[in-house]
Design a protein around this motif. Structure first.
Motif, PDB file in Angstrom:
ATOM      1  N   TYR A  64      36.880  36.962  48.999  1.00 15.29           N
ATOM      2  CA  TYR A  64      38.030  37.859  48.912  1.00 15.29           C
ATOM      3  C   TYR A  64      39.244  36.986  48.597  1.00 15.29           C
ATOM      4  N   GLU A  65      40.075  37.456  47.674  1.00 12.87           N
ATOM      5  CA  GLU A  65      41.288  36.723  47.319  1.00 12.87           C
ATOM      6  C   GLU A  65      42.426  37.716  47.166  1.00 12.87           C
ATOM      7  N   THR A  66      43.589  37.338  47.647  1.00 11.13           N
ATOM      8  CA  THR A  66      44.774  38.160  47.444  1.00 11.13           C
ATOM      9  C   THR A  66      45.872  37.279  46.866  1.00 11.13           C
ATOM     10  N   THR A  67      46.560  37.804  45.877  1.00  7.61           N
ATOM     11  CA  THR A  67      47.616  37.067  45.192  1.00  7.61           C
ATOM     12  C   THR A  67      48.857  37.933  45.102  1.00  7.61           C
ATOM     13  N   ASP A  68      49.989  37.352  45.458  1.00  2.10           N
ATOM     14  CA  ASP A  68      51.277  38.033  45.353  1.00  2.10           C
ATOM     15  C   ASP A  68      52.208  37.095  44.589  1.00  2.10           C
ATOM     16  N   THR A  69      52.558  37.484  43.365  1.00  3.31           N
ATOM     17  CA  THR A  69      53.433  36.665  42.518  1.00  3.31           C
ATOM     18  C   THR A  69      54.697  37.439  42.205  1.00  3.31           C
ATOM     19  N   THR A  70      55.831  36.789  42.399  1.00  5.34           N
ATOM     20  CA  THR A  70      57.125  37.357  42.048  1.00  5.34           C
ATOM     21  C   THR A  70      57.685  36.528  40.894  1.00  5.34           C
ATOM     22  N   LEU A  82      62.972  39.859  25.054  1.00  8.96           N
ATOM     23  CA  LEU A  82      62.808  40.794  26.170  1.00  8.96           C
ATOM     24  C   LEU A  82      62.060  40.118  27.304  1.00  8.96           C
ATOM     25  N   ASP A  83      62.376  40.499  28.513  1.00 11.06           N
ATOM     26  CA  ASP A  83      61.785  39.881  29.701  1.00 11.06           C
ATOM     27  C   ASP A  83      60.310  40.241  29.799  1.00 11.06           C
ATOM     28  N   GLU A  84      59.440  39.202  29.821  1.00 12.66           N
ATOM     29  CA  GLU A  84      58.008  39.425  30.001  1.00 12.66           C
ATOM     30  C   GLU A  84      57.621  39.371  31.474  1.00 12.66           C
ATOM     31  N   GLY A  85      58.565  39.025  32.342  1.00 12.74           N
ATOM     32  CA  GLY A  85      58.268  38.844  33.759  1.00 12.74           C
ATOM     33  C   GLY A  85      57.830  40.137  34.426  1.00 12.74           C
ATOM     34  N   THR A  86      56.675  40.100  35.064  1.00 14.39           N
ATOM     35  CA  THR A  86      56.195  41.242  35.824  1.00 14.39           C
ATOM     36  C   THR A  86      55.578  40.728  37.112  1.00 14.39           C
ATOM     37  N   ASN A  87      55.879  41.394  38.204  1.00 10.69           N
ATOM     38  CA  ASN A  87      55.302  41.000  39.484  1.00 10.69           C
ATOM     39  C   ASN A  87      53.837  41.385  39.529  1.00 10.69           C
ATOM     40  N   LEU A  88      53.068  40.602  40.271  1.00 12.34           N
ATOM     41  CA  LEU A  88      51.629  40.798  40.388  1.00 12.34           C
ATOM     42  C   LEU A  88      51.265  40.807  41.864  1.00 12.34           C
ATOM     43  N   ASP A  89      50.559  41.830  42.298  1.00  9.81           N
ATOM     44  CA  ASP A  89      50.092  41.938  43.681  1.00  9.81           C
ATOM     45  C   ASP A  89      48.682  42.520  43.627  1.00  9.81           C
ATOM     46  N   VAL A  90      47.666  41.657  43.701  1.00 11.79           N
ATOM     47  CA  VAL A  90      46.291  42.111  43.527  1.00 11.79           C
ATOM     48  C   VAL A  90      45.370  41.563  44.606  1.00 11.79           C
ATOM     49  N   ASP A  91      44.301  42.304  44.848  1.00  7.92           N
ATOM     50  CA  ASP A  91      43.206  41.894  45.720  1.00  7.92           C
ATOM     51  C   ASP A  91      41.957  41.799  44.858  1.00  7.92           C
ATOM     52  N   GLY A 103      22.992  32.258  37.177  1.00  4.59           N
ATOM     53  CA  GLY A 103      23.767  32.937  38.200  1.00  4.59           C
ATOM     54  C   GLY A 103      24.412  34.189  37.635  1.00  4.59           C
ATOM     55  N   LEU A 104      24.868  35.046  38.524  1.00  3.91           N
ATOM     56  CA  LEU A 104      25.541  36.276  38.122  1.00  3.91           C
ATOM     57  C   LEU A 104      26.725  36.504  39.055  1.00  3.91           C
ATOM     58  N   THR A 105      27.903  36.690  38.457  1.00  5.41           N
ATOM     59  CA  THR A 105      29.117  36.976  39.209  1.00  5.41           C
ATOM     60  C   THR A 105      29.572  38.390  38.894  1.00  5.41           C
ATOM     61  N   ILE A 106      29.945  39.129  39.928  1.00 10.68           N
ATOM     62  CA  ILE A 106      30.573  40.434  39.773  1.00 10.68           C
ATOM     63  C   ILE A 106      31.887  40.370  40.541  1.00 10.68           C
ATOM     64  N   ARG A 107      32.971  40.706  39.841  1.00  7.90           N
ATOM     65  CA  ARG A 107      34.309  40.616  40.439  1.00  7.90           C
ATOM     66  C   ARG A 107      35.051  41.930  40.191  1.00  7.90           C
ATOM     67  N   VAL A 108      35.672  42.461  41.252  1.00 10.96           N
ATOM     68  CA  VAL A 108      36.476  43.675  41.158  1.00 10.96           C
ATOM     69  C   VAL A 108      37.884  43.328  41.625  1.00 10.96           C
ATOM     70  N   THR A 109      38.879  43.642  40.801  1.00  8.12           N
ATOM     71  CA  THR A 109      40.275  43.361  41.108  1.00  8.12           C
ATOM     72  C   THR A 109      41.035  44.677  41.124  1.00  8.12           C
ATOM     73  N   ASP A 110      41.919  44.829  42.124  1.00  5.67           N
ATOM     74  CA  ASP A 110      42.673  46.064  42.288  1.00  5.67           C
ATOM     75  C   ASP A 110      44.064  45.719  42.806  1.00  5.67           C
ATOM     76  N   GLY A 111      45.086  46.380  42.287  1.00  4.93           N
ATOM     77  CA  GLY A 111      46.434  46.137  42.779  1.00  4.93           C
ATOM     78  C   GLY A 111      47.474  46.674  41.837  1.00  4.93           C
ATOM     79  N   THR A 112      48.622  45.980  41.770  1.00  7.13           N
ATOM     80  CA  THR A 112      49.698  46.378  40.867  1.00  7.13           C
ATOM     81  C   THR A 112      50.124  45.190  40.030  1.00  7.13           C
ATOM     82  N   TRP A 113      50.522  45.491  38.811  1.00 12.26           N
ATOM     83  CA  TRP A 113      51.009  44.479  37.886  1.00 12.26           C
ATOM     84  C   TRP A 113      52.241  45.075  37.223  1.00 12.26           C
ATOM     85  N   PHE A 118      46.705  48.559  38.628  1.00  8.15           N
ATOM     86  CA  PHE A 118      45.895  47.668  37.810  1.00  8.15           C
ATOM     87  C   PHE A 118      44.511  47.595  38.425  1.00  8.15           C
ATOM     88  N   GLU A 119      43.480  47.778  37.600  1.00  6.17           N
ATOM     89  CA  GLU A 119      42.088  47.636  38.033  1.00  6.17           C
ATOM     90  C   GLU A 119      41.336  46.845  36.972  1.00  6.17           C
TER      91      GLU A 119
END
Length: 161
Positions: A64-70, A82-91, A103-113, A118-119
């Protein structure tokens, strides 16, 4: 970096033009199969808090990973000024299964961008061709809050020496 059997500490300093960019890492590995990491990044253009925890048992890895970028407004501009800056808050939730060299990786990401939902779902088979060569294919489907959907794919080959 400073590493022991149970802890790791790291500092990275980079040149970001007029100011320096810093990253700090703390990791705990004192419980068998468990890795917990906290990373803080302080850059003139953004600030990020990132937390990762994973558990490995047999051929499985769960994380599990959570990221909060301002993003600092006005720092990252596109070609039109134009400003490309967007906040990111995802799990992110990840499962990896090893099958010998494959190997096999399955990753699901959910949050706001940028304030929008954002999914993203990613499937990534991988294969170790040798001790030095590792490859993977990654396929992702993304949905933004605007309803825009896109698919992404990548091929990566790593050579270590």
């Amino acid at each position: 970096d400073y590493v022991t059997d149970d802890y790791s500490f790291g500092v990275w300093i980079g040149d970001a033009g007029d100011d320096d960019s810093y990253e700090y890492l703390f990791a705990y590995t004192g419980i068998e199969g468990v890795t917990a990491k906290y990373i803080y990044a302080d850059d003139p253009g953004y600030e990020t808090d990132n937390f990762w925890i994973s558990y490995e048992t047999g051929d499985w890895l769960f994380a599990y990973e959570t990221t909060d970028t301002t993003i600092v407004p006005g720092v990252y501009l596109d070609d039109d000024g134009l400003d490309e800056g967007t906040n990111l808050d995802v799990d992110m939730f990840l499962a990896y299964y090893a099958m010998g060299d494959a190997g096999l990786t399955i990753r699901v990401t959910d949050g706001t961008w940028g304030g929008e939902d954002f999914e993203k779902t990613t499937i990534s088979p991988s294969y170790a061709f040798s001790d030095a060569v590792f490859g993977l294919f990654e396929y992702s489907e993304e949905t933004l809050g605007t309803g825009e959907e896109q698919t992404l794919s990548a091929v990566e080959v790593l050579y270590t020496f």
